[in-house]
Write a protein that holds these residues in place. Structure first.
Motif, PDB file in Angstrom:
ATOM      1  N   HIS A 168     -17.420  65.192  35.442  1.00  0.00           N
ATOM      2  CA  HIS A 168     -17.005  65.031  36.869  1.00  0.00           C
ATOM      3  C   HIS A 168     -18.219  65.579  37.712  1.00  0.00           C
ATOM      4  N   ILE A 169     -18.909  66.656  37.041  1.00  0.00           N
ATOM      5  CA  ILE A 169     -19.823  67.288  37.754  1.00  0.00           C
ATOM      6  C   ILE A 169     -20.968  66.197  37.935  1.00  0.00           C
ATOM      7  N   LYS A 170     -21.243  65.719  36.840  1.00  0.00           N
ATOM      8  CA  LYS A 170     -22.395  64.466  36.780  1.00  0.00           C
ATOM      9  C   LYS A 170     -22.268  63.476  37.753  1.00  0.00           C
ATOM     10  N   ASN A 171     -20.684  62.954  37.640  1.00  0.00           N
ATOM     11  CA  ASN A 171     -20.441  61.843  38.449  1.00  0.00           C
ATOM     12  C   ASN A 171     -20.601  62.212  40.094  1.00  0.00           C
ATOM     13  N   ALA A 172     -20.348  63.542  40.315  1.00  0.00           N
ATOM     14  CA  ALA A 172     -20.577  63.969  41.642  1.00  0.00           C
ATOM     15  C   ALA A 172     -22.007  64.130  42.136  1.00  0.00           C
ATOM     16  N   GLY A 173     -22.844  63.801  41.210  1.00  0.00           N
ATOM     17  CA  GLY A 173     -24.404  63.995  41.727  1.00  0.00           C
ATOM     18  C   GLY A 173     -24.953  65.607  41.354  1.00  0.00           C
ATOM     19  N   LEU A 174     -24.289  66.236  40.695  1.00  0.00           N
ATOM     20  CA  LEU A 174     -24.448  67.643  40.578  1.00  0.00           C
ATOM     21  C   LEU A 174     -24.912  67.969  39.143  1.00  0.00           C
ATOM     22  N   ASP A 175     -25.352  68.952  38.764  1.00  0.00           N
ATOM     23  CA  ASP A 175     -25.932  69.583  37.429  1.00  0.00           C
ATOM     24  C   ASP A 175     -25.092  70.542  37.229  1.00  0.00           C
ATOM     25  N   ASN A 176     -24.903  70.808  35.822  1.00  0.00           N
ATOM     26  CA  ASN A 176     -24.201  72.039  35.324  1.00  0.00           C
ATOM     27  C   ASN A 176     -25.152  72.656  34.268  1.00  0.00           C
TER      28      ASN A 176
END
Length: 395
Positions: A168-176
């Motif tokens: 979900h983080i990747k799908n939001a365009g963010l990194d973890n």
């Protein structure tokens, strides 16, 4: 008669010749003026070009980047319920509306996501969190671009919770950083901001009694693993290395020896800046002559841990960290230029429903938060929160 005609013709020729001569002189004058004008223009243009050529370009000697960090984003059940509307679903943007400006202009914008998002499990709060995925979009609305996911709640929903959260983080365009989808995945991050390379690591002290199915899923504090990460990042050319770490004792505001020793040991490995979370309260900040620093705990950024519940007002407060790094392009040395500590407070109130709003205290007291009206009641609460944070940071 013939002589008369010849006379008339001669006169006509004389007049015609005079006219043509005058016209030719007039044309020559006009033509010469145009030629002269063109020559002047060409001459000035050449002089201008010469002047431009003679001006040496200004050589860039420094580059600067800004990094921000925020503490725990928690989704206790009252927060989850407050951000659901029938027919509209979940929207977590409101809590972040007054602090998103703090992230404007920053290059790397970090926060601790202290929950997981598992798709096939029911939404729930403490003690085993599972938040609806729009919480990630709320954090994105707040301006964050990297979420630390290594904390004691990382395994609340097992392996699938870890994997779904990353997805979900990747799908939001963010990194973890801090949890990993596979053993092959690099557990560190390296970001190149126009020639300034920043390494990022994230670790947690544990998983609330859970044991991860695979060791790679969550980074657990281990000095040998951290040393390997530091060496790995330095081999890739990292100028500076940041550690986002989940550690310490909950609700303890004082700096104690064991935690301080661990922090110093980690700096000795080659980490430059430590951003701490987990205690849910602000802890002291330690700076060093070599430019390194440790923020032992940034406290809660968003939570429902309130004075009326825990009898501890410190849990309503947080510390937003913003620092600037500068690279000398002649020496390639990157140094800390500025460190700013911005106190925050979570305002909770009821009108038609419950609202949660993270407020930057100093900016609000100075009337610098767009859209926020600070009445006498709110002012008193902000001043009280500021006083408590100051007593921790500057005692």
């Amino acid at each position: 008669m013939l002589n008369k005609v010849y006379g008339i013709l001669l006169l006509a020729l004389i007049l015609l010749a005079s006219y043509l001569g005058f016209s030719y002189l007039t044309y020559e004058e006009k033509h010469n003026d145009l030629v002269y004008a063109e020559e002047v223009s060409d001459s000035e243009s050449k002089e201008d070009e010469k002047a431009v050529e003679e001006v040496e370009p200004v050589e860039e000697t420094f580059k600067e980047i800004t990094i921000t960090g925020a503490g725990d984003i928690m989704t206790h059940l009252p927060i989850i319920k407050a951000h659901f509307q029938e027919g509209l679903g979940y929207d977590f943007s409101n809590p972040f509306k007054y602090v998103r400006a703090l992230n404007e202009g920053a290059d790397l914008r970090l926060a601790n996501l202290e929950t997981v998002v598992r798709d096939d499990a029911p939404v729930q709060g403490f003690p085993t969190f599972n938040a609806p995925y729009p919480i990630i979009y709320g954090a994105r609305y707040g301006g964050f671009n990297v979420l630390s996911t290594a904390n004691n709640h990382s395994y609340d929903q097992g392996k699938q919770g870890v994997l779904d959260t990353i997805s979900h983080i990747k799908n939001a365009g963010l990194d973890n950083v801090g949890t990993n989808a596979s053993a092959e995945e690099d557990r560190t991050r390296l970001y190149d901001f126009d020639g300034i390379k920043i390494g990022l690591m994230s670790y947690s002290y544990g998983l609330n009694g859970f044991t991860a199915e695979e060791d790679y899923l969550v980074n657990i504090i281990n000095l040998d693993s951290m040393a390997a990460d530091v060496n790995h990042l330095k081999a890739q050319g990292a100028d500076k290395i940041i550690l986002f770490v989940h550690w310490g004792v909950e609700y303890r505001t004082d700096l104690y020896e064991d935690l301080q020793n661990l922090g110093h040991d980690i700096l000795d490995l080659g980490v430059d800046y430590i951003l701490g979370s987990h205690p849910h309260v602000v802890m002291p900040v330690e700076t060093f002559d070599n430019g390194k620093f440790i923020v032992y705990s940034m406290g809660n950024f968003l939570s429902n841990q309130r004075k009326e519940i825990l009898h501890n007002q410190h849990t309503e407060q947080g510390l937003f960290v913003r620092f600037k790094l500068e690279k000398d392009l002649k020496t390639n040395i990157v140094s800390l230029k500025e460190l700013e500590l911005i106190p925050t407070w979570v305002n909770k109130y009821f009108t038609d429903r419950w609202y949660y709003e993270i407020i930057p205290i100093n900016e609000a007291l100075n009337g610098q938060v767009q859209g926020l009206e600070v009445d006498e009641n709110l002012q008193m609460k902000l001043l009280d929160a500021k006083s408590k944070i100051d007593s921790i940071l500057y005692k």
